[in-house]
Structures are given as C-alpha cells and as structure tokens.
Design a protein around this motif. Structure first.
Motif, PDB file in Angstrom:
ATOM      1  N   LYS A  15      51.597  39.844  48.508  1.00 35.57           N
ATOM      2  CA  LYS A  15      52.130  41.116  48.971  1.00 35.57           C
ATOM      3  C   LYS A  15      50.728  41.937  49.159  1.00 35.57           C
ATOM      4  CE  LYS A  15      56.590  41.510  46.905  1.00 35.57           C
ATOM      5  NZ  LYS A  15      57.512  42.340  46.054  1.00 35.57           N
ATOM      6  N   THR A  16      49.754  41.853  48.158  1.00 35.80           N
ATOM      7  CA  THR A  16      48.681  42.843  48.271  1.00 35.80           C
ATOM      8  C   THR A  16      47.372  42.156  48.917  1.00 35.80           C
ATOM      9  OG1 THR A  16      47.891  42.250  46.356  1.00 35.80           O
ATOM     10  CG2 THR A  16      49.490  44.131  46.468  1.00 35.80           C
ATOM     11  N   LYS A  17      47.651  40.755  49.047  1.00 31.18           N
ATOM     12  CA  LYS A  17      46.281  40.061  49.582  1.00 31.18           C
ATOM     13  C   LYS A  17      45.336  40.038  48.667  1.00 31.18           C
ATOM     14  CE  LYS A  17      47.637  40.194  54.555  1.00 31.18           C
ATOM     15  NZ  LYS A  17      48.876  39.138  54.439  1.00 31.18           N
ATOM     16  N   ALA A  18      45.558  39.915  47.520  1.00 32.83           N
ATOM     17  CA  ALA A  18      44.383  40.256  46.254  1.00 32.83           C
ATOM     18  C   ALA A  18      44.412  38.778  45.576  1.00 32.83           C
ATOM     19  CB  ALA A  18      44.909  41.445  45.300  1.00 32.83           C
ATOM     20  N   ARG A  19      43.339  38.502  44.770  1.00 31.47           N
ATOM     21  CA  ARG A  19      43.086  37.189  44.032  1.00 31.47           C
ATOM     22  C   ARG A  19      42.939  38.055  42.620  1.00 31.47           C
ATOM     23  NH1 ARG A  19      38.160  35.000  44.477  1.00 31.47           N
ATOM     24  NH2 ARG A  19      37.231  37.023  45.375  1.00 31.47           N
ATOM     25  N   LYS A  20      43.873  37.108  41.722  1.00 25.06           N
ATOM     26  CA  LYS A  20      43.676  37.410  40.228  1.00 25.06           C
ATOM     27  C   LYS A  20      42.523  36.876  39.788  1.00 25.06           C
ATOM     28  CE  LYS A  20      46.202  35.124  37.729  1.00 25.06           C
ATOM     29  NZ  LYS A  20      47.366  34.465  37.126  1.00 25.06           N
ATOM     30  N   ILE A  21      41.477  37.674  39.190  1.00 25.39           N
ATOM     31  CA  ILE A  21      40.306  37.180  38.709  1.00 25.39           C
ATOM     32  C   ILE A  21      40.219  37.207  37.188  1.00 25.39           C
ATOM     33  CG2 ILE A  21      39.104  37.523  40.718  1.00 25.39           C
ATOM     34  CD1 ILE A  21      37.883  39.988  39.492  1.00 25.39           C
ATOM     35  N   PHE A  22      41.126  37.832  36.531  1.00 22.12           N
ATOM     36  CA  PHE A  22      41.005  37.822  35.066  1.00 22.12           C
ATOM     37  C   PHE A  22      42.333  37.991  34.665  1.00 22.12           C
ATOM     38  CE2 PHE A  22      40.229  40.322  31.083  1.00 22.12           C
ATOM     39  CZ  PHE A  22      39.408  39.435  30.376  1.00 22.12           C
ATOM     40  N   ARG A  23      42.820  37.592  33.314  1.00 22.23           N
ATOM     41  CA  ARG A  23      44.015  37.739  32.762  1.00 22.23           C
ATOM     42  C   ARG A  23      43.879  37.422  31.149  1.00 22.23           C
ATOM     43  NH1 ARG A  23      49.742  35.754  33.859  1.00 22.23           N
ATOM     44  NH2 ARG A  23      50.800  36.232  32.041  1.00 22.23           N
ATOM     45  N   ILE A  59      39.888  50.353  39.667  1.00 19.33           N
ATOM     46  CA  ILE A  59      38.610  50.534  39.093  1.00 19.33           C
ATOM     47  C   ILE A  59      37.397  49.985  39.613  1.00 19.33           C
ATOM     48  CG2 ILE A  59      39.883  50.158  36.652  1.00 19.33           C
ATOM     49  CD1 ILE A  59      39.147  47.255  36.714  1.00 19.33           C
ATOM     50  N   THR A  60      36.327  50.394  39.036  1.00 23.20           N
ATOM     51  CA  THR A  60      35.006  50.022  39.935  1.00 23.20           C
ATOM     52  C   THR A  60      34.664  48.477  39.407  1.00 23.20           C
ATOM     53  OG1 THR A  60      33.679  50.786  37.988  1.00 23.20           O
ATOM     54  CG2 THR A  60      34.022  52.241  39.563  1.00 23.20           C
ATOM     55  N   ARG A  61      33.644  48.049  40.135  1.00 15.39           N
ATOM     56  CA  ARG A  61      33.301  46.729  40.040  1.00 15.39           C
ATOM     57  C   ARG A  61      32.592  46.589  38.511  1.00 15.39           C
ATOM     58  NH1 ARG A  61      28.767  43.527  40.368  1.00 15.39           N
ATOM     59  NH2 ARG A  61      28.923  41.399  41.392  1.00 15.39           N
ATOM     60  N   ALA A  62      31.750  47.578  38.224  1.00 19.10           N
ATOM     61  CA  ALA A  62      31.469  47.721  36.976  1.00 19.10           C
ATOM     62  C   ALA A  62      32.091  47.609  35.854  1.00 19.10           C
ATOM     63  CB  ALA A  62      30.372  48.964  36.672  1.00 19.10           C
ATOM     64  N   GLU A  63      33.319  48.455  35.863  1.00 18.64           N
ATOM     65  CA  GLU A  63      34.397  48.283  34.791  1.00 18.64           C
ATOM     66  C   GLU A  63      35.106  47.008  34.841  1.00 18.64           C
ATOM     67  OE1 GLU A  63      36.173  52.968  34.893  1.00 18.64           O
ATOM     68  OE2 GLU A  63      36.456  51.879  36.644  1.00 18.64           O
ATOM     69  N   ALA A  64      35.312  46.696  35.888  1.00 21.62           N
ATOM     70  CA  ALA A  64      36.040  44.824  35.820  1.00 21.62           C
ATOM     71  C   ALA A  64      35.035  44.097  35.223  1.00 21.62           C
ATOM     72  CB  ALA A  64      36.255  44.894  37.599  1.00 21.62           C
ATOM     73  N   ASN A  69      33.846  40.672  30.345  1.00 17.36           N
ATOM     74  CA  ASN A  69      32.651  40.396  29.483  1.00 17.36           C
ATOM     75  C   ASN A  69      32.773  40.677  28.286  1.00 17.36           C
ATOM     76  OD1 ASN A  69      31.347  38.777  31.474  1.00 17.36           O
ATOM     77  ND2 ASN A  69      30.169  40.647  32.167  1.00 17.36           N
ATOM     78  N   THR A  70      33.864  41.564  27.983  1.00 12.43           N
ATOM     79  CA  THR A  70      34.152  41.997  26.433  1.00 12.43           C
ATOM     80  C   THR A  70      34.911  40.959  25.677  1.00 12.43           C
ATOM     81  OG1 THR A  70      34.142  44.549  27.090  1.00 12.43           O
ATOM     82  CG2 THR A  70      35.074  43.766  25.068  1.00 12.43           C
TER      83      THR A  70
END
Length: 72
Positions: A15-23, A59-64, A69-70
């Motif tokens: 629906k949003t044309k987004a990719r899941k990059i983290f879970r 969120i920003t790229r830095a926050e993502a 990485n945490t």
C-alpha cells in the motif's frame, strides 16, 4: 488518544510502496522500520501481537540506523 488501527503487515509495504528493512520483537510487541524509496523517508511502526498499530512515526535516517545498530 489516537485510535488503534488494525493493519496487515504483509500488505503495508504494498500500500505504501515501502520496504521493510528491520524487525525486532520484544515479548508481545514488534518494532518495524520501513523505508520509502520515492520519499526517502523512514517510518517506525510498533505493533502488538494482534497486529494493532500502537505507534507510527516518521524518523530520520540517523535514528533508523541507531535503532538497527543497538543490540538488545
């Protein structure tokens, strides 16, 4: 208070044309990060086990990358 919405995570990226990059899952909550190629935006989603959307936030790229990485 925001209304909780039922979502289907499998269809969210279509629906949003987004990719899941983290879970990452924590007991009964799941945190997901999606990336929108066209808008160049990152979105943070928090859902519970019943796929109720509890939080949706841009969120920003830095926050993502900080979240990804945490180590838990």
């Amino acid at each position: 208070m925001k209304k909780l919405r039922q979502i289907k995570l499998g269809l969210y990226n279509l629906k949003t044309k987004a990719r899941k990059i983290f879970r990452r899952g924590y007991e009964d909550l799941t945190m997901l990060i999606y990336y929108h190629d066209l808008k160049q935006q990152f979105q943070l989603l928090i859902v519970n086990t019943n796929n109720l959307l509890l939080l949706k936030r841009e969120i920003t790229r830095a926050e993502a990358f900080r979240i990804m990485n945490t180590r838990a």
